[in-house]
Write a protein that holds these residues in place. Structure first.
Motif, PDB file in Angstrom:
ATOM      1  N   ARG A 212      -5.098 -51.356  51.948  1.00 62.67           N
ATOM      2  CA  ARG A 212      -5.010 -50.506  53.141  1.00 62.67           C
ATOM      3  C   ARG A 212      -6.366 -50.322  53.808  1.00 62.67           C
ATOM      4  NH1 ARG A 212      -3.550 -45.368  51.200  1.00 62.67           N
ATOM      5  NH2 ARG A 212      -3.207 -44.718  53.365  1.00 62.67           N
ATOM      6  N   GLY A 213      -7.403 -50.927  53.240  1.00 60.16           N
ATOM      7  CA  GLY A 213      -8.715 -50.874  53.873  1.00 60.16           C
ATOM      8  C   GLY A 213      -9.562 -49.683  53.495  1.00 60.16           C
ATOM      9  N   TYR A 214      -9.206 -49.020  52.402  1.00 57.66           N
ATOM     10  CA  TYR A 214     -10.024 -47.906  51.912  1.00 57.66           C
ATOM     11  C   TYR A 214     -10.894 -48.381  50.754  1.00 57.66           C
ATOM     12  CZ  TYR A 214      -7.104 -44.773  54.665  1.00 57.66           C
ATOM     13  OH  TYR A 214      -6.460 -44.159  55.703  1.00 57.66           O
ATOM     14  N   LEU A 215     -12.101 -47.864  50.676  1.00 54.65           N
ATOM     15  CA  LEU A 215     -13.006 -48.236  49.595  1.00 54.65           C
ATOM     16  C   LEU A 215     -12.418 -47.880  48.241  1.00 54.65           C
ATOM     17  CD1 LEU A 215     -16.487 -47.106  50.941  1.00 54.65           C
ATOM     18  CD2 LEU A 215     -15.855 -49.433  50.329  1.00 54.65           C
ATOM     19  N   GLN A 216     -12.633 -48.762  47.275  1.00 52.69           N
ATOM     20  CA  GLN A 216     -12.297 -48.431  45.905  1.00 52.69           C
ATOM     21  C   GLN A 216     -13.225 -47.321  45.416  1.00 52.69           C
ATOM     22  OE1 GLN A 216      -9.720 -49.524  44.455  1.00 52.69           O
ATOM     23  NE2 GLN A 216      -9.260 -51.623  45.101  1.00 52.69           N
ATOM     24  N   PRO A 217     -12.805 -46.564  44.397  1.00 56.12           N
ATOM     25  CA  PRO A 217     -13.660 -45.478  43.879  1.00 56.12           C
ATOM     26  C   PRO A 217     -15.032 -45.986  43.441  1.00 56.12           C
ATOM     27  CG  PRO A 217     -11.462 -45.381  42.899  1.00 56.12           C
ATOM     28  CD  PRO A 217     -11.534 -46.677  43.663  1.00 56.12           C
ATOM     29  N   LEU A 218     -15.989 -45.077  43.396  1.00 57.71           N
ATOM     30  CA  LEU A 218     -17.352 -45.442  43.024  1.00 57.71           C
ATOM     31  C   LEU A 218     -17.396 -46.116  41.656  1.00 57.71           C
ATOM     32  CD1 LEU A 218     -20.392 -45.440  43.518  1.00 57.71           C
ATOM     33  CD2 LEU A 218     -20.474 -43.104  42.619  1.00 57.71           C
ATOM     34  N   SER A 219     -16.566 -45.653  40.737  1.00 60.46           N
ATOM     35  CA  SER A 219     -16.556 -46.261  39.404  1.00 60.46           C
ATOM     36  C   SER A 219     -16.180 -47.731  39.475  1.00 60.46           C
ATOM     37  CB  SER A 219     -15.583 -45.510  38.485  1.00 60.46           C
ATOM     38  OG  SER A 219     -14.264 -45.544  39.020  1.00 60.46           O
ATOM     39  N   ARG A 220     -15.280 -48.072  40.388  1.00 60.75           N
ATOM     40  CA  ARG A 220     -14.884 -49.469  40.560  1.00 60.75           C
ATOM     41  C   ARG A 220     -16.011 -50.281  41.187  1.00 60.75           C
ATOM     42  NH1 ARG A 220     -13.145 -54.123  39.009  1.00 60.75           N
ATOM     43  NH2 ARG A 220     -11.986 -55.340  40.548  1.00 60.75           N
ATOM     44  N   GLN A 221     -16.716 -49.679  42.157  1.00 60.58           N
ATOM     45  CA  GLN A 221     -17.863 -50.375  42.756  1.00 60.58           C
ATOM     46  C   GLN A 221     -18.907 -50.686  41.687  1.00 60.58           C
ATOM     47  OE1 GLN A 221     -17.342 -51.178  45.863  1.00 60.58           O
ATOM     48  NE2 GLN A 221     -15.783 -49.690  46.445  1.00 60.58           N
ATOM     49  N   GLN A 222     -19.167 -49.740  40.819  1.00 64.40           N
ATOM     50  CA  GLN A 222     -20.159 -49.951  39.770  1.00 64.40           C
ATOM     51  C   GLN A 222     -19.688 -51.005  38.774  1.00 64.40           C
ATOM     52  OE1 GLN A 222     -20.293 -45.838  38.579  1.00 64.40           O
ATOM     53  NE2 GLN A 222     -22.142 -45.409  39.776  1.00 64.40           N
ATOM     54  N   GLN A 223     -18.392 -50.994  38.477  1.00 62.51           N
ATOM     55  CA  GLN A 223     -17.832 -51.963  37.542  1.00 62.51           C
ATOM     56  C   GLN A 223     -17.969 -53.391  38.061  1.00 62.51           C
ATOM     57  OE1 GLN A 223     -13.647 -51.430  36.916  1.00 62.51           O
ATOM     58  NE2 GLN A 223     -13.554 -52.808  35.148  1.00 62.51           N
ATOM     59  N   LEU A 224     -17.832 -53.558  39.378  1.00 62.86           N
ATOM     60  CA  LEU A 224     -17.921 -54.893  39.965  1.00 62.86           C
ATOM     61  C   LEU A 224     -19.250 -55.570  39.654  1.00 62.86           C
ATOM     62  CD1 LEU A 224     -16.371 -54.347  43.536  1.00 62.86           C
ATOM     63  CD2 LEU A 224     -15.448 -55.813  41.718  1.00 62.86           C
ATOM     64  N   TRP A 225     -20.305 -54.772  39.576  1.00 62.53           N
ATOM     65  CA  TRP A 225     -21.657 -55.338  39.454  1.00 62.53           C
ATOM     66  C   TRP A 225     -22.311 -55.024  38.124  1.00 62.53           C
ATOM     67  CZ3 TRP A 225     -20.583 -58.226  43.119  1.00 62.53           C
ATOM     68  CH2 TRP A 225     -19.934 -57.756  44.269  1.00 62.53           C
ATOM     69  N   ALA A 226     -21.546 -54.498  37.180  1.00 60.98           N
ATOM     70  CA  ALA A 226     -22.124 -54.080  35.907  1.00 60.98           C
ATOM     71  C   ALA A 226     -22.810 -55.232  35.180  1.00 60.98           C
ATOM     72  CB  ALA A 226     -21.045 -53.464  35.022  1.00 60.98           C
ATOM     73  N   ASP A 227     -22.265 -56.433  35.298  1.00 68.96           N
ATOM     74  CA  ASP A 227     -22.828 -57.581  34.575  1.00 68.96           C
ATOM     75  C   ASP A 227     -24.151 -58.059  35.158  1.00 68.96           C
ATOM     76  OD1 ASP A 227     -20.651 -57.557  32.905  1.00 68.96           O
ATOM     77  OD2 ASP A 227     -19.612 -59.209  33.901  1.00 68.96           O
ATOM     78  N   LEU A 248     -22.667 -56.541  49.667  1.00 71.65           N
ATOM     79  CA  LEU A 248     -23.964 -55.860  49.705  1.00 71.65           C
ATOM     80  C   LEU A 248     -23.781 -54.367  49.919  1.00 71.65           C
ATOM     81  CD1 LEU A 248     -25.928 -58.509  51.777  1.00 71.65           C
ATOM     82  CD2 LEU A 248     -26.433 -57.834  49.430  1.00 71.65           C
ATOM     83  N   PHE A 249     -22.794 -53.997  50.723  1.00 73.09           N
ATOM     84  CA  PHE A 249     -22.465 -52.580  50.919  1.00 73.09           C
ATOM     85  C   PHE A 249     -22.023 -51.961  49.596  1.00 73.09           C
ATOM     86  CE2 PHE A 249     -19.263 -49.306  51.957  1.00 73.09           C
ATOM     87  CZ  PHE A 249     -20.048 -48.448  52.697  1.00 73.09           C
ATOM     88  N   SER A 250     -21.143 -52.654  48.882  1.00 72.16           N
ATOM     89  CA  SER A 250     -20.676 -52.165  47.588  1.00 72.16           C
ATOM     90  C   SER A 250     -21.829 -52.004  46.605  1.00 72.16           C
ATOM     91  CB  SER A 250     -19.632 -53.123  47.020  1.00 72.16           C
ATOM     92  OG  SER A 250     -19.255 -52.754  45.706  1.00 72.16           O
ATOM     93  N   MET A 251     -22.723 -52.976  46.581  1.00 71.15           N
ATOM     94  CA  MET A 251     -23.878 -52.889  45.688  1.00 71.15           C
ATOM     95  C   MET A 251     -24.738 -51.678  46.022  1.00 71.15           C
ATOM     96  SD  MET A 251     -25.052 -56.869  45.311  1.00 71.15           S
ATOM     97  CE  MET A 251     -23.943 -58.097  44.626  1.00 71.15           C
ATOM     98  N   GLU A 252     -24.899 -51.409  47.298  1.00 69.85           N
ATOM     99  CA  GLU A 252     -25.673 -50.234  47.706  1.00 69.85           C
ATOM    100  C   GLU A 252     -25.019 -48.960  47.166  1.00 69.85           C
ATOM    101  OE1 GLU A 252     -28.826 -48.183  49.535  1.00 69.85           O
ATOM    102  OE2 GLU A 252     -28.580 -50.337  49.244  1.00 69.85           O
ATOM    103  N   LEU A 253     -23.705 -48.870  47.294  1.00 73.40           N
ATOM    104  CA  LEU A 253     -22.983 -47.714  46.758  1.00 73.40           C
ATOM    105  C   LEU A 253     -23.184 -47.593  45.256  1.00 73.40           C
ATOM    106  CD1 LEU A 253     -19.558 -47.967  48.625  1.00 73.40           C
ATOM    107  CD2 LEU A 253     -21.415 -46.372  49.112  1.00 73.40           C
TER     108      LEU A 253
END
Length: 274
Positions: A212-227, A248-253
């Protein structure tokens, strides 16, 4: 000064539509139909919003090399930003599209690359604004008098030679933001050659938001780049430096503030292979 927000809700924006310190920018666009976004804007948009076109405003004209959407001439873009009332370091810019941040994030990244941190994305985009019942209009706002002075950050971008030199380093992560099937070379709808830059890992930009075009929760953003938190350098690319900006936006978050963009992306890389 208050903490700069990276994302705002439709309600937040609705409350501030008449704030002279807020400029709203419509970034709707379709790669397959470049006129579509502006036509949609003319028909209906967030009241007071200006329109910036991916190919006319947020990119330079392509050449044989450099990718399909080279970074725009900074002085031409600065003139455009000035004409819609943006004052460097002061105006809060809110960008939206209807493509899960695909094009609005390009403006978000460009403004910050040019030294203007006061920029946010509208969560849910155009669809979210409509779904929540907020007002729309078809009136084109008059030009405003701003003062945008570009201050580019040259260390935020890398060129093909840098990618070639660093892509095999164990301390560098080269991240491909395209769909998995394009990354794997199973499908290539735009560029002449399918595949990815050797050594790149894949994290499709759509993972940053829901359908629906809404950002995933912050925990999900962090999980994406944890590795990749321990990497000395992260270089992000996509087809042409547009949807990579969503990652890059997600990484900033997620607290990763040093990732770099390879603006030419796969379209630049494969232009040397044909």
């Amino acid at each position: 000064m208050e903490k700069i927000q990276c994302v705002v809700s439709p309600y937040w924006l609705w409350e501030r539509l008449h704030d002279p310190q807020v400029v709203v920018v419509d970034c709707r666009f379709q790669l397959a139909n470049p006129q579509w976004g502006y036509q949609q804007y003319l028909a209906s948009h967030v009241p007071g919003a200006y329109y910036l076109d991916l190919e006319k405003d947020l990119s330079a004209s392509p050449n044989k090399h450099g990718g399909r959407h080279p970074l725009p001439d900074r002085d031409l873009l600065a003139q455009k930003l000035t004409s819609i009332g943006i004052v460097s370091g002061e105006t809060l810019v809110v960008a939206y599209d209807d493509s899960r941040f695909a094009f609005a994030a390009r403006l978000w990244w460009l403004l910050r690359y040019l030294g203007h941190d006061r920029v946010a994305l509208l969560d849910g985009g155009w669809q979210g604004w409509i779904a929540d019942g907020y007002p729309v209009c078809d009136a084109i706002p008059a030009p405003k008098s701003g003062n945008f002075a570009p201050n580019p950050q040259p260390d935020w971008i890398v060129d093909i030679e840098t990618v070639k030199a660093k892509k095999d380093s164990p301390s560098v992560v080269l991240l491909d933001s395209r769909d998995g099937d394009r990354y794997r070379g199973e499908r290539e709808p735009i560029d002449p050659i399918a595949g990815h830059i050797p050594g790149a890992v894949n994290s499709p930009w759509q993972l940053v938001s829901n359908e629906r075009g809404y950002l995933q929760p912050l925990s999900r953003q962090q999980q994406l780049w944890a590795d990749y938190q321990q990497a000395e350098e992260i270089i992000v690319y996509c087809g042409s430096g547009v949807t990579a900006c969503v990652n890059l936006f997600s990484m900033e978050l997620a607290g990763i503030h040093t990732a770099k963009l390879y603006p030419g992306g796969w379209s630049d890389w494969c232009s040397y292979l044909t």
